[in-house]
Write an enzyme that holds these catalytic residues in place. Structure first.
Site: not given
Length: 421
Positions: A116, A145, A154, A182, A361
């Site tokens: 987690q 992005d 989440d 991504h 990134s």
């Protein structure tokens, strides 16, 4: 799966998981049955207002984006392009096309995370026993992005804006789908909240609000004018809403793009903090990419979960800055500013699961999340003061591992690894 590609100096690549530069898209004809279809490409045209109007009318051009004095962009075919080149009253150049590649991705995404609290989050919190994260309340993190899967368990509670800059001359509100993965991964590192079931991953600043701006297509390809427009829009939205905004761009290029450079300056002048990847063309000197190399952007290098000389190690792929400015603790163009975890980073994925990627990134959203966490605890700070605080914290954990890393400000790790504590 491993898919490593090198940057090209010709094209802009934006998403430095390992940034890749494709070949330029030149207009050409392709057979389609007995018909021939002429491909188009995008150009930036600069001229006086009267000449602009005449060119648009004579060549029947449809304006894609208007940057006022900086010119306008439009889609043209080869014949129109040749006509533009012959016009001595205008300046025309092809808009850089951008694309994405991944250095390392798990064979397939997992339905549940392996942990987690990924190693990078524990590292930036300087707490190996960390079980959850906190902070970022009231701060907006704009992720520019491939889009974001905003229904991810989440992330869904953090989403405040969702906009697509790739499909129109303005933007499409309420649309920012990510079929690449991504962008969702980057967003998770910055602000994933563990999910309402408490079984997901945590990002650095789980209470921050997400502005998901899709600037690249689902194939990881896009144009610099769309990115510049999104940067300017984030700045205008910050002013309109009175918000503190951190722009996170896991983007990079070996060459400087005028539209993006101007947009970064504009955003910084409006009080936003701009964080961008250093690039993945290391480990040679002066390989840092743009927009990270711009003075008004915080360039982030990538660290590995490996100890060398008593510190984390700068990854070989992480682009390096200018060694002639080592030790001055002054950010100039083409300088790396700070470092953060970038290798083998697990985070949210666009299928609702989780995946592991490496690259600058991945380092960038660690710093963007940290900036949001710091800013939320002291909202009176200006973006300049916030940047100075990041630099101060980076100096507290000097990086001495990896090619070019040395004591103090260096061209590999910058000022060091800025952390929560």
């Amino acid at each position: 799966m491993r898919n490593v590609k090198k940057w090209s100096a010709v094209l802009l690549s934006f998403l430095l998981v390992f940034s890749v530069f494709g070949t330029s898209t030149f207009a050409q004809t392709k057979p389609l049955g007995e018909q021939y279809v002429q491909e188009t490409f995008r150009v930036l045209i600069q001229a006086t207002d009267s000449v602009k109007a005449k060119v648009q009318n004579d060549l029947q051009l449809s304006v894609h984006r208007d940057f006022n004095k900086e010119g306008f962009t439009a889609e043209v075919n080869q014949k129109q392009y040749e006509a533009l080149l012959k016009n001595k009253n205008i300046k025309v150049e092809k808009v850089a096309k951008v694309s994405v590649a991944v250095s390392e991705v798990a064979a397939k995404p997992n339905a549940v995370p392996s942990t987690q609290v990924p190693w990078g989050i524990k590292a930036i919190y300087n707490n190996s026993s960390l079980t959850s994260t906190s902070g970022g309340n009231g701060i907006k993190v704009a992720i520019l992005d491939t889009g974001v899967y905003t229904n991810h368990i989440d992330l869904r509670d953090n989403v405040e804006q969702c906009k697509d800059f790739t499909s129109s001359s303005s933007y499409v509100n309420g649309s920012c789908s990510d079929r690449n993965g991504h962008g969702t991964h980057v967003a998770g590192t910055a602000l994933a909240n563990g999910g309402y079931d408490g079984l997901g991953v945590y990002g650095v600043a789980p209470e921050a609000e997400l502005w998901a701006y899709k600037v690249l297509g689902n194939n990881g390809s896009g144009y610099s004018d769309d990115i510049a427009a999104a940067i300017r829009h984030a700045a205008d939205e910050a002013v309109r809403t009175g918000s503190k905004v951190v722009i996170s761009m896991s983007l990079g290029s070996s060459s400087k793009d005028s539209l993006i450079a101007s947009a970064v300056d504009y955003a910084y002048s409006k009080g936003l903090l701009v964080v961008a990847a250093a690039g993945n063309d290391g480990y040679g000197s002066n390989t840092i990419g743009y927009p990270g190399a711009l003075p008004n952007a915080v360039a982030v290098a990538a660290l590995e979960n490996v100890q060398q000389n008593g510190t984390y190690r700068v990854a070989n792929y992480s682009s390096r800055g200018n060694p002639s400015t080592d030790g001055d603790y002054v950010i100039q163009e083409r300088d790396v500013e700070v470092s953060a975890p970038g290798s083998n980073i697990e985070s949210t994925w666009s299928n609702g699961g989780y995946n592991t990627i490496s690259g600058t990134s991945m380092a960038t959203p660690h710093v963007a999340g940290l900036a949001a966490k710091i800013w939320s605890s002291n909202k009176s700070l200006t973006n300049v003061q916030l940047r100075a605080e990041l630099q101060r914290r980076a100096k507290l954990y000097d990086i001495k591992g990896g090619y070019g890393a040395a004591t103090g400000d260096d061209y590999a790790s910058g000022f060091g690894f800025a952390r929560v504590q």
